[in-house]
Design a protein around this motif. Structure first.
Motif, short mmCIF file in Angstrom:
data_model
loop_
_atom_site.label_atom_id
_atom_site.label_comp_id
_atom_site.label_asym_id
_atom_site.label_seq_id
_atom_site.Cartn_x
_atom_site.Cartn_y
_atom_site.Cartn_z
N CYS A 1 -22.47 43.64 23.99
CA CYS A 1 -23.01 44.31 25.05
C CYS A 1 -24.45 45.01 24.42
CB CYS A 1 -22.17 45.59 25.52
SG CYS A 1 -23.05 46.56 26.77
N THR A 2 -25.41 44.56 24.58
CA THR A 2 -26.77 44.74 23.80
C THR A 2 -27.87 45.01 24.72
OG1 THR A 2 -28.51 43.76 22.44
CG2 THR A 2 -27.21 42.28 23.68
N ASN A 3 -28.98 45.74 24.20
CA ASN A 3 -30.09 45.98 24.92
C ASN A 3 -31.24 45.01 24.74
OD1 ASN A 3 -29.13 47.90 26.74
ND2 ASN A 3 -29.93 49.71 25.50
N LYS A 4 -30.80 43.89 24.16
CA LYS A 4 -31.51 42.70 23.82
C LYS A 4 -31.49 42.11 24.97
CE LYS A 4 -32.37 39.74 20.03
NZ LYS A 4 -32.82 40.82 19.02
N ASP B 1 -30.87 42.63 30.51
CA ASP B 1 -31.38 42.02 31.85
C ASP B 1 -30.13 41.76 32.78
OD1 ASP B 1 -31.49 40.09 30.19
OD2 ASP B 1 -33.50 39.57 30.69
N THR B 2 -29.07 41.66 32.19
CA THR B 2 -27.84 41.12 32.89
C THR B 2 -27.60 41.83 34.18
OG1 THR B 2 -26.89 40.31 30.89
CG2 THR B 2 -25.30 40.26 32.64
N LEU B 3 -27.66 43.07 34.05
CA LEU B 3 -27.40 43.91 35.25
C LEU B 3 -28.70 44.78 35.52
CD1 LEU B 3 -24.04 45.35 34.38
CD2 LEU B 3 -24.52 43.28 35.58
N ARG C 1 -28.87 48.98 32.07
CA ARG C 1 -28.60 49.00 30.67
C ARG C 1 -28.10 50.12 29.80
NH1 ARG C 1 -34.40 48.05 27.39
NH2 ARG C 1 -34.70 46.31 29.24
N LYS C 2 -27.39 49.91 28.83
CA LYS C 2 -27.18 51.28 27.98
C LYS C 2 -28.28 52.13 27.79
CE LYS C 2 -26.26 48.63 24.11
NZ LYS C 2 -25.63 48.38 23.03
N PRO D 1 -23.14 48.11 31.94
CA PRO D 1 -23.12 46.99 31.08
C PRO D 1 -21.84 46.80 30.15
CG PRO D 1 -25.32 47.93 31.42
CD PRO D 1 -24.20 48.85 31.79
N TYR D 2 -21.58 48.06 29.55
CA TYR D 2 -20.27 47.90 28.43
C TYR D 2 -18.95 47.62 29.50
CZ TYR D 2 -16.47 49.42 25.55
OH TYR D 2 -15.35 49.74 25.11
#
Length: 224
Positions: A114-117, A142-144, A147-148, A153-154
């Motif tokens: 789970c990343t903010n990349k 940008d999956t959701l 972001r964190k 996202p987690y």
């Protein structure tokens, strides 16, 4: 139900600072400013993201230089392009990562990132590093729509890997990861070998991880 270990990427699984700084410096050079960031001294800035690097560099420009309107947005897009073209030149996994992932999997734990990349860059980097197939899920910035440190996202990473949030924990390297874990109601192990080192203990994580060799034991204690 197996437990799930969720990892941040930059500064946790791999030291990506050299390639991130190189991408920012390419943007500065294109404006005739030279290399404004140092890959060692400014490693911590790199882990705060592309815009943080750009702003740090702009703050070091000669006083007689002015940026045109929209320069940051233009350079941010360029930075992502430069980074995507040379994403794993200097980047290296931290010592013990692969052995720890093998041990965790052998112990029956599910693994996720789970990343903010941005998702596409994270997927590319994990493949370049040869570890993408170790993870049952990968959630990027940008999956959701969020972001964190938003916990969604987690949670999505845990659930996509086949786990349950109540039987999971996060491994990270920043205050964002600490806040994410708190928001999700899970424990966090923060690494002591990234740019901030032991200074991260100020965030009072459940564990400061000195080396990845320690992680399988922590997982056994926390997840059974």
């Amino acid at each position: 139900m197996a437990g799930t270990v969720v990892f941040d990427l930059d500064g946790t699984l791999a030291d990506t600072s050299g390639d991130l700084v190189a991408a920012a410096n390419a943007c500065f050079r294109a404006r005739g400013l030279g290399d404004l960031l140092d890959p060692v001294v400014d490693a911590l800035i790199a882990f705060h993201g592309g815009r943080a690097m750009l702003r740090a560099g702009y703050g070091r420009m000669p006083s007689d230089r002015l940026l045109p309107p929209g320069a940051e947005d233009e350079d941010f897009d360029r930075l992502l392009g430069h980074y995507g073209d040379a994403i794993a030149v200097h980047t290296r996994l931290y010592p013990g990562v692969e052995a720890a992932l093998d041990r965790l999997a052998a112990d029956g734990h599910l693994l996720a990132v789970c990343t903010n990349k941005p998702e596409a860059l994270a997927e590319t980097l994990l493949r370049e590093l040869g570890i993408r197939d170790r993870f049952g899920a990968m959630i990027g910035a940008d999956t959701l729509p969020v972001r964190k440190p938003d916990p969604r996202p987690y949670r999505a990473a845990v659930e996509a890997a086949g786990g349950q949030v109540g039987q999971s924990f996060l491994v990270g390297d920043t205050e964002t990861d600490r806040k994410t874990a708190a928001a999700a109601g899970v424990r966090v192990a923060l690494v002591a070998f990234g740019p901030e080192g032991e200074a991260l203990s100020r965030l009072a994580p459940e564990v400061m991880l000195a080396h990845f060799d320690e992680l399988p034991g922590i997982a056994r204690d926390w997840l059974g």
